[in-house]
Design an enzyme around this catalytic site. Structure first.
Site, PDB file in Angstrom:
ATOM      1  N   GLY A   1     -11.098  -2.947  46.561  1.00 31.13           N
ATOM      2  CA  GLY A   1     -10.233  -3.164  45.493  1.00 31.13           C
ATOM      3  C   GLY A   1      -8.846  -3.602  45.295  1.00 31.13           C
ATOM      4  N   CYS A   2      -8.095  -3.362  46.251  1.00 31.45           N
ATOM      5  CA  CYS A   2      -6.882  -3.982  46.409  1.00 31.45           C
ATOM      6  C   CYS A   2      -6.846  -5.480  46.438  1.00 31.45           C
ATOM      7  CB  CYS A   2      -6.116  -3.205  47.737  1.00 31.45           C
ATOM      8  SG  CYS A   2      -5.837  -1.634  47.441  1.00 31.45           S
ATOM      9  N   THR A   3      -7.785  -5.989  47.161  1.00 30.76           N
ATOM     10  CA  THR A   3      -7.993  -7.695  46.980  1.00 30.76           C
ATOM     11  C   THR A   3      -8.368  -8.182  45.851  1.00 30.76           C
ATOM     12  OG1 THR A   3      -8.796  -7.385  49.441  1.00 30.76           O
ATOM     13  CG2 THR A   3      -9.432  -9.381  48.246  1.00 30.76           C
TER      14      THR A   3
ATOM     15  N   ALA B   1      -5.187  -7.744  43.600  1.00 33.77           N
ATOM     16  CA  ALA B   1      -4.047  -8.701  44.199  1.00 33.77           C
ATOM     17  C   ALA B   1      -4.539 -10.081  43.633  1.00 33.77           C
ATOM     18  CB  ALA B   1      -3.892  -8.618  45.751  1.00 33.77           C
TER      19      ALA B   1
END
Length: 165
Positions: free
Chosen positions: A46-48, A51
């Site tokens: 999710g964070c990738t 970002a």
């Protein structure tokens, strides 16, 4: 836990290390709109996705007068690897003590699979050129967040941009 920020509040200033180990302060962005987004962990799916969405929108955000700062509790070394692997060209900042996340009410109780724990709450705060909160969003979704943020900031409208000063 700090109270959630609201438009008009003074954004808490901070100085954190970026992925290269240099100090970055919010006050250094005074005079510009700054998107400060908090994410739980570098290099997770999710964070990738989030970002990379910011990376892919960075040129158009900057053209509209917005800078982007990503903040997570990850150590500088993990941020450096994440930035290099994903080609992230905006500052990633290490809040390993989560003091900044706490000041922004982006640290608190979370629930996952029936378990309650303290952790980072995916959040985004837009700071205006005077250092005040223009927009604060909490418990945002990683996927589609940048598109929603652009809509909320009215950056996708066809009308030419006008200064509000």
């Amino acid at each position: 836990m700090a109270e959630r920020l609201n438009p008009g509040d003074v954004a808490p200033d901070f100085t954190l290390k970026n992925s290269e180990g240099a100090d970055i302060s919010l006050s250094g962005y005074r005079g510009r709109h700054t998107i400060v987004y908090f994410y739980p962990a570098a290099a997770t799916p999710g964070c990738t996705k989030q970002a990379c969405d910011f990376r892919d929108s960075l040129a158009s955000l900057q053209a509209a007068g917005y800078e982007v700062l990503g903040i997570s509790p990850d150590p500088v070394s993990k941020l450096a690897a994440f930035a290099a692997k994903e080609g992230l060209t905006f500052p990633l900042l290490s809040d390993d003590s989560h003091a900044v996340a706490e000041a922004y009410a982006a640290w608190g109780e979370k629930k996952n699979y029936g378990r309650t724990y303290e952790g980072l709450i995916r959040s985004t705060v837009v700071v205006d050129p005077d250092g005040k909160v223009a927009l604060a969003q909490y418990n945002v979704r990683a996927t589609g967040h940048v598109a929603k943020l652009r809509r909320d900031l009215k950056l996708d409208e066809a009308a030419p941009e006008r200064s509000s000063n």
